[in-house]
Design an enzyme around this catalytic site. Structure first.
Site, short mmCIF file in Angstrom:
data_model
loop_
_atom_site.label_atom_id
_atom_site.label_comp_id
_atom_site.label_asym_id
_atom_site.label_seq_id
_atom_site.Cartn_x
_atom_site.Cartn_y
_atom_site.Cartn_z
N TYR A 116 12.99 -6.47 16.32
CA TYR A 116 13.06 -6.29 14.87
C TYR A 116 14.29 -7.01 14.29
O TYR A 116 14.19 -7.73 13.29
CB TYR A 116 13.14 -4.79 14.59
N SER A 150 16.71 -6.73 6.60
CA SER A 150 17.24 -5.41 6.94
C SER A 150 18.67 -5.57 7.40
O SER A 150 19.04 -6.63 7.94
CB SER A 150 16.41 -4.82 8.08
N ASN A 195 7.37 -8.42 1.98
CA ASN A 195 7.86 -7.07 2.30
C ASN A 195 7.24 -6.47 3.55
O ASN A 195 7.89 -5.69 4.24
CB ASN A 195 7.60 -6.15 1.10
N ALA A 245 15.94 -9.49 15.59
CA ALA A 245 15.76 -10.95 15.73
C ALA A 245 14.87 -11.48 14.60
O ALA A 245 15.15 -12.52 14.00
CB ALA A 245 15.15 -11.29 17.09
N ASP A 290 -4.56 -8.70 7.97
CA ASP A 290 -3.67 -8.37 9.08
C ASP A 290 -2.73 -9.55 9.29
O ASP A 290 -3.13 -10.58 9.82
CB ASP A 290 -4.49 -8.09 10.35
N SER A 296 0.83 -1.21 0.00
CA SER A 296 0.00 0.00 0.00
C SER A 296 0.86 1.26 0.00
O SER A 296 0.43 2.31 -0.47
CB SER A 296 -0.92 0.00 1.23
N ARG A 297 2.10 1.14 0.53
CA ARG A 297 2.97 2.33 0.59
C ARG A 297 4.43 1.89 0.71
O ARG A 297 4.72 0.70 0.78
CB ARG A 297 2.57 3.24 1.75
N ILE A 310 16.28 3.61 4.21
CA ILE A 310 15.56 3.96 2.98
C ILE A 310 14.52 5.02 3.35
O ILE A 310 13.86 4.90 4.39
CB ILE A 310 14.85 2.71 2.39
N LYS A 332 14.37 -10.05 11.64
CA LYS A 332 15.04 -9.89 10.34
C LYS A 332 16.19 -10.87 10.17
O LYS A 332 16.46 -11.33 9.07
CB LYS A 332 15.52 -8.44 10.18
P1 NDP Z 1 6.18 1.21 5.77
O1 NDP Z 1 5.94 1.38 7.22
O2 NDP Z 1 6.29 2.41 4.89
O3 NDP Z 1 5.07 0.22 5.15
C1 NDP Z 1 4.80 -1.00 5.79
C2 NDP Z 1 3.87 -1.83 4.95
O4 NDP Z 1 3.61 -3.05 5.64
C3 NDP Z 1 2.54 -1.15 4.69
O5 NDP Z 1 2.09 -1.48 3.41
C4 NDP Z 1 1.64 -1.77 5.76
O6 NDP Z 1 0.27 -1.85 5.36
C5 NDP Z 1 2.21 -3.17 5.85
N1 NDP Z 1 1.93 -3.76 7.16
C6 NDP Z 1 2.42 -3.38 8.35
N2 NDP Z 1 1.90 -4.14 9.33
C7 NDP Z 1 1.05 -5.01 8.75
C8 NDP Z 1 0.21 -6.05 9.23
N3 NDP Z 1 0.11 -6.36 10.52
N4 NDP Z 1 -0.52 -6.73 8.35
C9 NDP Z 1 -0.45 -6.42 7.05
N5 NDP Z 1 0.32 -5.47 6.52
C10 NDP Z 1 1.07 -4.77 7.37
O7 NDP Z 1 7.50 0.32 5.69
P2 NDP Z 1 8.74 0.39 4.66
O8 NDP Z 1 8.27 0.54 3.29
O9 NDP Z 1 9.73 1.32 5.21
O10 NDP Z 1 9.35 -1.06 4.89
C11 NDP Z 1 9.00 -2.17 4.09
C12 NDP Z 1 9.88 -3.36 4.49
O11 NDP Z 1 11.24 -2.99 4.37
C13 NDP Z 1 9.68 -3.78 5.95
O12 NDP Z 1 9.77 -5.18 6.05
C14 NDP Z 1 10.85 -3.13 6.65
O13 NDP Z 1 11.20 -3.81 7.82
C15 NDP Z 1 11.92 -3.24 5.58
N6 NDP Z 1 13.01 -2.29 5.72
C16 NDP Z 1 12.79 -0.93 5.70
C17 NDP Z 1 13.84 -0.05 5.81
C18 NDP Z 1 13.65 1.42 5.76
O14 NDP Z 1 14.64 2.13 5.95
N7 NDP Z 1 12.47 1.94 5.51
C19 NDP Z 1 15.21 -0.55 5.98
C20 NDP Z 1 15.33 -1.96 5.99
C21 NDP Z 1 14.27 -2.79 5.86
P3 NDP Z 1 -0.81 -0.69 5.76
O15 NDP Z 1 -0.18 0.62 5.53
O16 NDP Z 1 -1.95 -0.98 4.85
O17 NDP Z 1 -1.14 -0.94 7.19
#
Ligand code: NDP
Length: 245
Positions: A152, A139, A87, A154, A60, A10-11, A185, A156
């Site tokens: 987190y 990560s 992701n 643990a 969820d 979604s984002r 990122i 990853k």
């Molecule tokens: P965001 O917080 O921007 O987005 C997280 C996404 O995961 C959203 O689409 C959200 O959906 C979804 N999500 C979260 N919790 C749930 C849940 N319980 N059930 C279903 N969907 C869920 O995260 P990022 O884009 O920054 O990160 C994406 C991935 O990259 C993650 O795994 C993160 O750990 C990893 N990562 C990110 C880094 C960074 O610097 N940003 C660095 C290293 C790794 P919704 O919005 O609809 O709730």
């Protein structure tokens, strides 16, 4: 035409990954947790960029039965599944001595157990068609550790052991399983960082900037392609040189 599910698209990084597959003309399942509206916007953009079809699916992933259900629904709506990108992820940061059981459980459930549930169902389909790609978004926290992120890191790090094990199980059936380990990122997740912490991190990054979601998306798309057919069980770090070792 390949069919792909990107969790948490979604984002953020997941959205960029879904859009990258859309540019390739794939059929893309866009998954969200709570942000249905954002997922619909991603789907509309994916359609404009050339996706063969798009579907949006809410689940969820912290809920134990949701991952398998989501995977089956995605495969049913897309008419099969060739690529799974795990992701979706959350942080619930805090120093260990103050970390609540609920913070530990939520992060392990969403970032690790959900990947188990999704991948188990995906591999069943992929091994039948003798082609498949699983890409897990880990990560550098899983490689280096990070204060305030015991839960987190643990989860990853757990993903990396999971990746290597499953990679060894299904390689002979044309299914590869790899991980990417992004550094910092630009996203909602890192937007939460206090400015002082952000500046400290920037000093440690040789590239002198945070990465872009689109840069991670290119790497994921490559690992999911035919060109990456002999890359299996690997963790590719994408961090501007932060974790060079
Ligand atoms: P965001 O917080 O921007 O987005 C997280 C996404 O995961 C959203 O689409 C959200 O959906 C979804 N999500 C979260 N919790 C749930 C849940 N319980 N059930 C279903 N969907 C869920 O995260 P990022 O884009 O920054 O990160 C994406 C991935 O990259 C993650 O795994 C993160 O750990 C990893 N990562 C990110 C880094 C960074 O610097 N940003 C660095 C290293 C790794 P919704 O919005 O609809 O709730």
């Amino acid at each position: 035409m390949k069919r792909v599910l990107v969790t948490g698209s979604s984002r953020g990084i997941g959205k960029a990954i879904a859009l990258e597959f859309a540019r390739k003309g794939f059929a893309v399942a866009i998954h969200y947790g709570g942000n249905e509206e954002a997922a619909r916007e991603t789907a509309a953009e994916a359609g404009r960029l050339g996706a063969a079809t798009t579907v949006t699916l809410g689940a969820d992933l912290a809920e134990p039965t949701a991952p398998a259900r989501l995977l089956k629904e995605a495969a049913q709506r897309l008419g099969g599944l060739d690529i799974l990108v795990n992701n979706a992820g959350i942080t619930r940061d805090g120093l260990l001595i103050r970390m609540k059981d609920a913070d530990w459980d939520a992060v392990i459930a969403t970032n690790l157990s959900a990947v188990f549930g999704l991948t188990r169902e995906a591999v069943k389909l992929m091994m039948k068609s003798r082609w498949g790609r699983v890409v897990n978004v880990s990560s550098i926290a899983g490689l280096m550790g990070n204060p305030g992120q015991a839960n987190y890191a643990a989860a990853k790090a757990g993903l990396l052991g999971f990746t290597k094990s499953v990679a060894k199980e299904y390689a002979a059936r044309g299914v590869t399983v790899n991980a990417v380990a992004p550094g910092f990122i630009e996203s909602d997740m890192t937007a939460k960082l206090p400015e002082k912490v952000r500046q400290e991190y920037l000093k440690a990054i040789p590239a002198a900037r945070f990465g872009r979601a689109a840069e991670v998306a290119k790497l994921v798309a490559f690992l999911a392609s035919d060109d990456a057919s002999y890359i299996n069980g690997q963790t590719i770090v994408i961090d501007g040189g932060l974790y060079a070792h």
